[in-house]
Design a protein around this motif. Structure first.
Motif, PDB file in Angstrom:
ATOM      1  N   ASP A  67       0.795  -1.233   0.000  1.00  0.00           N
ATOM      2  CA  ASP A  67       0.000   0.000   0.000  1.00  0.00           C
ATOM      3  C   ASP A  67       0.828   1.285   0.000  1.00  0.00           C
ATOM      4  O   ASP A  67       0.250   2.370  -0.121  1.00  0.00           O
ATOM      5  CB  ASP A  67      -0.909   0.048   1.241  1.00  0.00           C
ATOM      6  CG  ASP A  67      -1.857  -1.134   1.346  1.00  0.00           C
ATOM      7  OD1 ASP A  67      -3.019  -0.991   0.936  1.00  0.00           O
ATOM      8  OD2 ASP A  67      -1.437  -2.195   1.835  1.00  0.00           O
ATOM      9  N   TRP A  68       2.142   1.209   0.179  1.00  0.00           N
ATOM     10  CA  TRP A  68       2.915   2.417   0.451  1.00  0.00           C
ATOM     11  C   TRP A  68       2.865   3.434  -0.675  1.00  0.00           C
ATOM     12  O   TRP A  68       2.988   4.637  -0.456  1.00  0.00           O
ATOM     13  CB  TRP A  68       4.365   2.072   0.782  1.00  0.00           C
ATOM     14  CG  TRP A  68       5.172   1.504  -0.353  1.00  0.00           C
ATOM     15  CD1 TRP A  68       5.393   0.187  -0.620  1.00  0.00           C
ATOM     16  CD2 TRP A  68       5.889   2.225  -1.361  1.00  0.00           C
ATOM     17  NE1 TRP A  68       6.201   0.033  -1.729  1.00  0.00           N
ATOM     18  CE2 TRP A  68       6.522   1.284  -2.201  1.00  0.00           C
ATOM     19  CE3 TRP A  68       6.063   3.589  -1.636  1.00  0.00           C
ATOM     20  CZ2 TRP A  68       7.302   1.646  -3.303  1.00  0.00           C
ATOM     21  CZ3 TRP A  68       6.840   3.952  -2.730  1.00  0.00           C
ATOM     22  CH2 TRP A  68       7.454   2.997  -3.544  1.00  0.00           C
ATOM     23  N   MET A  69       2.696   2.971  -1.914  1.00  0.00           N
ATOM     24  CA  MET A  69       2.778   3.855  -3.075  1.00  0.00           C
ATOM     25  C   MET A  69       1.445   4.482  -3.482  1.00  0.00           C
ATOM     26  O   MET A  69       1.391   5.279  -4.416  1.00  0.00           O
ATOM     27  CB  MET A  69       3.361   3.089  -4.263  1.00  0.00           C
ATOM     28  CG  MET A  69       2.435   2.025  -4.860  1.00  0.00           C
ATOM     29  SD  MET A  69       2.012   0.633  -3.772  1.00  0.00           S
ATOM     30  CE  MET A  69       3.590  -0.204  -3.681  1.00  0.00           C
ATOM     31  N   ALA A  70       0.364   4.169  -2.775  1.00  0.00           N
ATOM     32  CA  ALA A  70      -0.966   4.635  -3.159  1.00  0.00           C
ATOM     33  C   ALA A  70      -1.398   5.837  -2.319  1.00  0.00           C
ATOM     34  O   ALA A  70      -1.236   5.821  -1.094  1.00  0.00           O
ATOM     35  CB  ALA A  70      -1.991   3.512  -3.006  1.00  0.00           C
ATOM     36  N   PRO A  71      -1.960   6.892  -2.939  1.00  0.00           N
ATOM     37  CA  PRO A  71      -2.515   7.991  -2.141  1.00  0.00           C
ATOM     38  C   PRO A  71      -3.692   7.512  -1.319  1.00  0.00           C
ATOM     39  O   PRO A  71      -4.389   6.561  -1.699  1.00  0.00           O
ATOM     40  CB  PRO A  71      -2.942   9.021  -3.203  1.00  0.00           C
ATOM     41  CG  PRO A  71      -3.098   8.241  -4.463  1.00  0.00           C
ATOM     42  CD  PRO A  71      -2.140   7.088  -4.386  1.00  0.00           C
ATOM     43  N   VAL A  72      -3.927   8.161  -0.172  1.00  0.00           N
ATOM     44  CA  VAL A  72      -5.013   7.735   0.708  1.00  0.00           C
ATOM     45  C   VAL A  72      -6.221   8.662   0.627  1.00  0.00           C
ATOM     46  O   VAL A  72      -7.225   8.421   1.289  1.00  0.00           O
ATOM     47  CB  VAL A  72      -4.528   7.623   2.172  1.00  0.00           C
ATOM     48  CG1 VAL A  72      -3.397   6.620   2.275  1.00  0.00           C
ATOM     49  CG2 VAL A  72      -4.109   8.973   2.729  1.00  0.00           C
TER      50      VAL A  72
END
Length: 265
Positions: A142-147
């Motif tokens: 998940d680290w590369m995805a905007p929240v």
């Protein structure tokens, strides 16, 4: 050292900002480890502080939101928060202790949406949308995805796996769009919260001369910073959020991201 490409107007703005930069406010989502070996509840301290110099601690109100994203699924963590007192070198202030359940392998993106904080010395409110990333078993998910925060820093390097001496690149976003010319303050967590007490460890480094370390995002919202030392590093894009006023006062909505750097052994 910072590395970034600037237009003439942005460069002039950066040079004007540097001499007057004040010590940086940073909201911490502190865990002892960013890489988690075993499943369980990982304690998290939320502290509003100046960690580079173990400086003044600001009172933190109960956040509007505190949650984690794992494999694209959002879990509310507000019920885990307990009020505590945190003591820096010069004062004590209100903070919170929470926890995040880490079970399956993958990334755990911690997100805090605080209440706006009124900074009397600047006569304005500050609201720092803060992210940090834990990982279990080195599986990236998940680290590369905007929240989807009003403003956030999107990492382009795994934020828990940076090598000291290499570089870190991030992109500043507001409402999902790149923010050009954003001023990013950069903070080393030279002192760290003691998870077994209310105080902090002794600082292992001193702030550099010349005030806060600052980078400016380029036309596409990107900035790159050379990481000189292992430990936790924070990046705060100041005033990058869409809202500019709260209760009749100026509001600075900042995007904060914490990363973890390691020495090669």
């Amino acid at each position: 050292m910072t590395f970034f490409t600037l237009g003439k107007q942005a460069l002039v703005g950066a040079l004007l900002a540097l001499p007057t930069a004040a010590p940086a406010h940073f909201l911490l989502e502190y865990t002892t480890d960013a890489l988690i070996d075993r499943p369980g509840d990982v304690p998290v301290k939320l502290v509003f502080w100046h960690p580079f110099e173990n400086g003044h601690v600001m009172d933190l109100e109960r956040p509007q939101e505190f949650y984690v994203i794992h494999r694209g699924e959002k879990t509310d963590l507000m019920d885990t928060l307990q009020p505590i007192t945190f003591t820096g070198a010069s004062n004590s202030a209100a903070a919170f202790l929470g926890s995040v359940p880490v079970k399956r392998s993958g990334d755990y993106v911690l997100v805090t949406v605080p209440q706006p904080y009124f900074e009397e010395s600047e006569d304005k409110y500050i609201q720092q949308f803060t992210k940090s990333v834990l990982n279990r078993n080195t599986l990236p998910t998940d680290w590369m995805a905007p929240v989807g925060l009003p403003t956030e820093i999107l990492p382009l390097n795994k934020p828990y796996n940076i090598i000291a001496g290499s570089t870190f690149t991030g992109q500043v976003l507001a409402d999902g769009e790149p923010v050009a010319g954003a001023e990013i303050e950069i903070e080393y967590m030279a002192a760290e919260p003691d998870m077994d007490g209310s105080a902090a460890t002794a600082p292992v480094a001193s702030p550099p001369p010349g005030g806060a370390v600052v980078a400016i995002s380029d036309a596409n919202g990107y900035f790159t910073f050379g990481i000189p030392k292992a430990g936790y590093w924070g990046f705060a894009a100041l005033g990058s959020g869409p809202a500019t006023e709260h209760e009749g006062k100026e509001l600075s909505q900042d995007a904060v991201l914490w990363i973890r750097a390691w020495e090669l052994e």
